[in-house]
Design a protein around this motif. Structure first.
Motif, PDB file in Angstrom:
ATOM      1  N   LEU A 149       0.837  -1.200   0.000  1.00 33.62           N
ATOM      2  CA  LEU A 149       0.000   0.000   0.000  1.00 33.62           C
ATOM      3  C   LEU A 149       0.872   1.250   0.000  1.00 33.62           C
ATOM      4  CD1 LEU A 149      -2.522  -1.063   2.812  1.00 33.62           C
ATOM      5  CD2 LEU A 149      -2.867  -1.255   0.336  1.00 33.62           C
ATOM      6  N   THR A 150       0.350   2.313  -0.593  1.00 32.88           N
ATOM      7  CA  THR A 150       1.013   3.596  -0.474  1.00 32.88           C
ATOM      8  C   THR A 150       0.837   4.093   0.961  1.00 32.88           C
ATOM      9  OG1 THR A 150      -0.926   4.920  -1.040  1.00 32.88           O
ATOM     10  CG2 THR A 150       0.443   4.117  -2.873  1.00 32.88           C
ATOM     11  N   ARG A 151       1.561   5.147   1.309  1.00 29.22           N
ATOM     12  CA  ARG A 151       1.477   5.671   2.671  1.00 29.22           C
ATOM     13  C   ARG A 151       0.055   6.107   3.015  1.00 29.22           C
ATOM     14  NH1 ARG A 151       5.513   9.843   5.773  1.00 29.22           N
ATOM     15  NH2 ARG A 151       4.140  10.329   7.520  1.00 29.22           N
ATOM     16  N   LEU A 152      -0.594   6.817   2.113  1.00 28.49           N
ATOM     17  CA  LEU A 152      -1.946   7.294   2.400  1.00 28.49           C
ATOM     18  C   LEU A 152      -2.955   6.152   2.417  1.00 28.49           C
ATOM     19  CD1 LEU A 152      -2.095  10.671   0.457  1.00 28.49           C
ATOM     20  CD2 LEU A 152      -1.858  10.306   2.915  1.00 28.49           C
ATOM     21  N   ASP A 190     -12.687   8.100  -2.314  1.00 30.04           N
ATOM     22  CA  ASP A 190     -13.224   7.003  -3.114  1.00 30.04           C
ATOM     23  C   ASP A 190     -12.141   6.395  -3.994  1.00 30.04           C
ATOM     24  OD1 ASP A 190     -15.962   7.247  -2.230  1.00 30.04           O
ATOM     25  OD2 ASP A 190     -16.066   9.064  -3.425  1.00 30.04           O
ATOM     26  N   VAL A 191     -11.229   7.233  -4.474  1.00 33.12           N
ATOM     27  CA  VAL A 191     -10.122   6.731  -5.290  1.00 33.12           C
ATOM     28  C   VAL A 191      -9.242   5.791  -4.461  1.00 33.12           C
ATOM     29  CG1 VAL A 191      -8.046   7.369  -6.572  1.00 33.12           C
ATOM     30  CG2 VAL A 191     -10.122   8.745  -6.786  1.00 33.12           C
ATOM     31  N   TYR A 192      -8.911   6.211  -3.238  1.00 33.47           N
ATOM     32  CA  TYR A 192      -8.095   5.358  -2.371  1.00 33.47           C
ATOM     33  C   TYR A 192      -8.797   4.040  -2.083  1.00 33.47           C
ATOM     34  CZ  TYR A 192      -5.093   9.399  -1.425  1.00 33.47           C
ATOM     35  OH  TYR A 192      -4.246  10.465  -1.544  1.00 33.47           O
ATOM     36  N   ILE A 193     -10.089   4.105  -1.786  1.00 33.94           N
ATOM     37  CA  ILE A 193     -10.845   2.890  -1.482  1.00 33.94           C
ATOM     38  C   ILE A 193     -10.848   1.950  -2.684  1.00 33.94           C
ATOM     39  CG2 ILE A 193     -13.136   1.980  -0.967  1.00 33.94           C
ATOM     40  CD1 ILE A 193     -13.603   4.500   0.716  1.00 33.94           C
ATOM     41  N   CYS A 194     -11.048   2.495  -3.862  1.00 33.68           N
ATOM     42  CA  CYS A 194     -11.035   1.666  -5.080  1.00 33.68           C
ATOM     43  C   CYS A 194      -9.672   1.004  -5.275  1.00 33.68           C
ATOM     44  CB  CYS A 194     -11.398   2.507  -6.298  1.00 33.68           C
ATOM     45  SG  CYS A 194     -13.147   2.981  -6.372  1.00 33.68           S
ATOM     46  N   ARG A 195      -8.617   1.749  -5.040  1.00 34.03           N
ATOM     47  CA  ARG A 195      -7.273   1.198  -5.200  1.00 34.03           C
ATOM     48  C   ARG A 195      -7.006   0.082  -4.196  1.00 34.03           C
ATOM     49  NH1 ARG A 195      -3.780   6.820  -5.820  1.00 34.03           N
ATOM     50  NH2 ARG A 195      -4.440   7.338  -7.956  1.00 34.03           N
ATOM     51  N   ARG A 197      -9.270  -1.770  -2.638  1.00 40.41           N
ATOM     52  CA  ARG A 197     -10.114  -2.919  -2.992  1.00 40.41           C
ATOM     53  C   ARG A 197      -9.525  -3.690  -4.166  1.00 40.41           C
ATOM     54  NH1 ARG A 197     -16.116  -0.129  -2.491  1.00 40.41           N
ATOM     55  NH2 ARG A 197     -16.540  -0.747  -0.322  1.00 40.41           N
ATOM     56  N   ALA A 198      -8.963  -2.980  -5.141  1.00 37.54           N
ATOM     57  CA  ALA A 198      -8.357  -3.662  -6.287  1.00 37.54           C
ATOM     58  C   ALA A 198      -7.158  -4.497  -5.859  1.00 37.54           C
ATOM     59  CB  ALA A 198      -7.938  -2.631  -7.335  1.00 37.54           C
ATOM     60  N   LYS A 199      -6.357  -3.969  -4.947  1.00 33.49           N
ATOM     61  CA  LYS A 199      -5.197  -4.708  -4.462  1.00 33.49           C
ATOM     62  C   LYS A 199      -5.627  -5.931  -3.658  1.00 33.49           C
ATOM     63  CE  LYS A 199      -2.081  -0.726  -4.417  1.00 33.49           C
ATOM     64  NZ  LYS A 199      -1.212   0.176  -3.626  1.00 33.49           N
ATOM     65  N   LEU A 200      -6.688  -5.790  -2.881  1.00 34.08           N
ATOM     66  CA  LEU A 200      -7.208  -6.918  -2.118  1.00 34.08           C
ATOM     67  C   LEU A 200      -7.771  -7.992  -3.047  1.00 34.08           C
ATOM     68  CD1 LEU A 200      -9.050  -4.986   0.752  1.00 34.08           C
ATOM     69  CD2 LEU A 200      -6.898  -6.243   0.943  1.00 34.08           C
ATOM     70  N   ALA A 201      -8.537  -7.548  -4.042  1.00 34.09           N
ATOM     71  CA  ALA A 201      -9.147  -8.495  -4.971  1.00 34.09           C
ATOM     72  C   ALA A 201      -8.086  -9.238  -5.782  1.00 34.09           C
ATOM     73  CB  ALA A 201     -10.108  -7.765  -5.905  1.00 34.09           C
ATOM     74  N   ALA A 202      -6.985  -8.567  -6.092  1.00 32.16           N
ATOM     75  CA  ALA A 202      -5.942  -9.177  -6.915  1.00 32.16           C
ATOM     76  C   ALA A 202      -5.288 -10.373  -6.245  1.00 32.16           C
ATOM     77  CB  ALA A 202      -4.889  -8.133  -7.274  1.00 32.16           C
ATOM     78  N   GLY A 204      -7.052 -12.185  -3.869  1.00 31.59           N
ATOM     79  CA  GLY A 204      -8.121 -13.038  -3.369  1.00 31.59           C
ATOM     80  C   GLY A 204      -8.665 -12.683  -2.009  1.00 31.59           C
ATOM     81  N   ALA A 205      -8.387 -11.467  -1.518  1.00 33.24           N
ATOM     82  CA  ALA A 205      -8.849 -11.090  -0.181  1.00 33.24           C
ATOM     83  C   ALA A 205     -10.290 -10.632  -0.172  1.00 33.24           C
ATOM     84  CB  ALA A 205      -7.956  -9.987   0.384  1.00 33.24           C
ATOM     85  N   GLY A 206     -10.846 -10.317  -1.347  1.00 35.32           N
ATOM     86  CA  GLY A 206     -12.211  -9.820  -1.390  1.00 35.32           C
ATOM     87  C   GLY A 206     -12.261  -8.333  -1.131  1.00 35.32           C
ATOM     88  N   THR A 207     -13.344  -7.697  -1.521  1.00 36.64           N
ATOM     89  CA  THR A 207     -13.462  -6.242  -1.391  1.00 36.64           C
ATOM     90  C   THR A 207     -14.351  -5.809  -0.235  1.00 36.64           C
ATOM     91  OG1 THR A 207     -15.331  -6.219  -2.938  1.00 36.64           O
ATOM     92  CG2 THR A 207     -13.122  -5.952  -3.875  1.00 36.64           C
ATOM     93  N   GLU A 208     -14.940  -6.777   0.480  1.00 35.92           N
ATOM     94  CA  GLU A 208     -15.858  -6.421   1.553  1.00 35.92           C
ATOM     95  C   GLU A 208     -15.127  -5.980   2.814  1.00 35.92           C
ATOM     96  OE1 GLU A 208     -14.707 -10.631   1.996  1.00 35.92           O
ATOM     97  OE2 GLU A 208     -15.426  -9.379   0.334  1.00 35.92           O
ATOM     98  N   VAL A 209     -13.798  -5.986   2.789  1.00 41.19           N
ATOM     99  CA  VAL A 209     -13.017  -5.559   3.947  1.00 41.19           C
ATOM    100  C   VAL A 209     -13.306  -4.101   4.277  1.00 41.19           C
ATOM    101  CG1 VAL A 209     -10.678  -5.170   4.812  1.00 41.19           C
ATOM    102  CG2 VAL A 209     -11.215  -7.260   3.553  1.00 41.19           C
ATOM    103  N   ILE A 210     -13.522  -3.290   3.258  1.00 44.26           N
ATOM    104  CA  ILE A 210     -13.888  -1.886   3.459  1.00 44.26           C
ATOM    105  C   ILE A 210     -15.340  -1.712   3.041  1.00 44.26           C
ATOM    106  CG2 ILE A 210     -13.435   0.494   2.824  1.00 44.26           C
ATOM    107  CD1 ILE A 210     -10.571  -0.194   2.366  1.00 44.26           C
ATOM    108  N   VAL A 211     -16.158  -1.234   3.969  1.00 41.59           N
ATOM    109  CA  VAL A 211     -17.591  -1.071   3.730  1.00 41.59           C
ATOM    110  C   VAL A 211     -17.907   0.415   3.624  1.00 41.59           C
ATOM    111  CG1 VAL A 211     -19.906  -1.500   4.634  1.00 41.59           C
ATOM    112  CG2 VAL A 211     -18.074  -3.182   5.020  1.00 41.59           C
ATOM    113  N   THR A 212     -18.564   0.807   2.556  1.00 44.10           N
ATOM    114  CA  THR A 212     -18.984   2.196   2.388  1.00 44.10           C
ATOM    115  C   THR A 212     -20.498   2.293   2.513  1.00 44.10           C
ATOM    116  OG1 THR A 212     -19.104   1.923  -0.021  1.00 44.10           O
ATOM    117  CG2 THR A 212     -17.030   2.755   0.890  1.00 44.10           C
ATOM    118  N   SER A 213     -20.951   3.390   3.074  1.00 38.07           N
ATOM    119  CA  SER A 213     -22.379   3.638   3.244  1.00 38.07           C
ATOM    120  C   SER A 213     -22.681   5.042   2.740  1.00 38.07           C
ATOM    121  CB  SER A 213     -22.786   3.501   4.709  1.00 38.07           C
ATOM    122  OG  SER A 213     -24.161   3.747   4.887  1.00 38.07           O
TER     123      SER A 213
END
Length: 233
Positions: A149-152, A190-195, A197-202, A204-213
């Motif tokens: 992950l990047t620092r941010l 939202d950009v950070y969250i997408c990034r 989630r993409a790293k997690l999905a790549a 096999g960790a799944g994207t549900e680790v971060i939940v947005t409402s």
């Protein structure tokens, strides 16, 4: 983690820089009044207080901070602290009194330990299924695989982890990542969250680790400390 340092004298001139190199986001305050202003306007994980404040006694600042922000980590750092001063600071609510200079890695380790314990975590490594976050080492893994992950991106993950599953607004995330600096558009969250989630999905960790409402914010499921493996009989 965000750290507020009262850099009021030459005694702690290098401390803010040293803690920045240890991975903390640093804000510097010149007076006790600035400390109160910064803590009131944005979340701080910890505050380092130089006893030689120009506008108020350190014990008064500690007392007020502890009363108004009971979960804030408060440390006093000085080149010379008497036993009487140490006792007085601790009684008023300081978590620690540290003599400077000392090894910066030691100060960083103490601060991180106080912050995670204040958040309710006894151990530095927290887990959600196969996902683990090492707050002390600032590393995230899925099983045996590191997630780069990047620092941010890491700061966002760490902030959510320390909130223990609570919802965090986008405004709070922005203040944590960019407080008192030039802030980009809030959509960067939202950009950070997408990034992430993409790293997690790549891997096999799944994207549900971060939940947005919508309209509320972002959260992570509550993480727990690693399960201890029973010793073989």
């Amino acid at each position: 983690m965000r750290l507020l340092v009262t850099d009021t004298t030459w005694n702690i001139a290098g401390l803010a820089h040293a803690m920045g190199e240890e991975g903390f986001y640093i804000t510097e305050a010149a007076t006790g009044a600035e400390v109160l202003e910064y803590v009131a306007s944005a979340e701080q994980n910890a505050v380092i207080i130089d006893p030689d404040l120009p506008d108020m006694e350190a014990v008064s600042l500690i007392t007020r901070l502890r009363t108004e922000y009971p979960r804030l980590v408060i440390c006093v750092v000085s080149r010379s602290v008497t036993e009487a001063d140490r006792t007085r600071f601790m009684i008023r609510g300081a978590d620690d009194v540290i003599e400077w200079p000392c090894k910066r890695a030691e100060i960083a380790a103490r601060l991180r330990a106080y912050v995670r314990r204040t958040a309710g975590f006894a151990q530095p490594v927290l887990e959600a299924g196969d996902l683990s976050v090492d707050i002390d080492q600032r590393k995230v893994r899925f099983g045996d695989m590191p997630i780069h992950l990047t620092r941010l991106e890491y700061e966002l993950i760490e902030m959510l982890v320390l909130r223990g599953g609570a919802m965090v607004s986008r405004e709070q995330v922005m203040m944590q990542l960019y407080a008192w600096q030039d802030e980009p558009d809030a959509k960067i969250v939202d950009v950070y969250i997408c990034r992430i989630r993409a790293k997690l999905a790549a891997i096999g960790a799944g994207t549900e680790v971060i939940v947005t409402s919508f309209g509320q914010g972002v959260r992570m499921p509550v993480l727990s400390r690693p399960r201890e493996v029973p010793a073989a009989a």
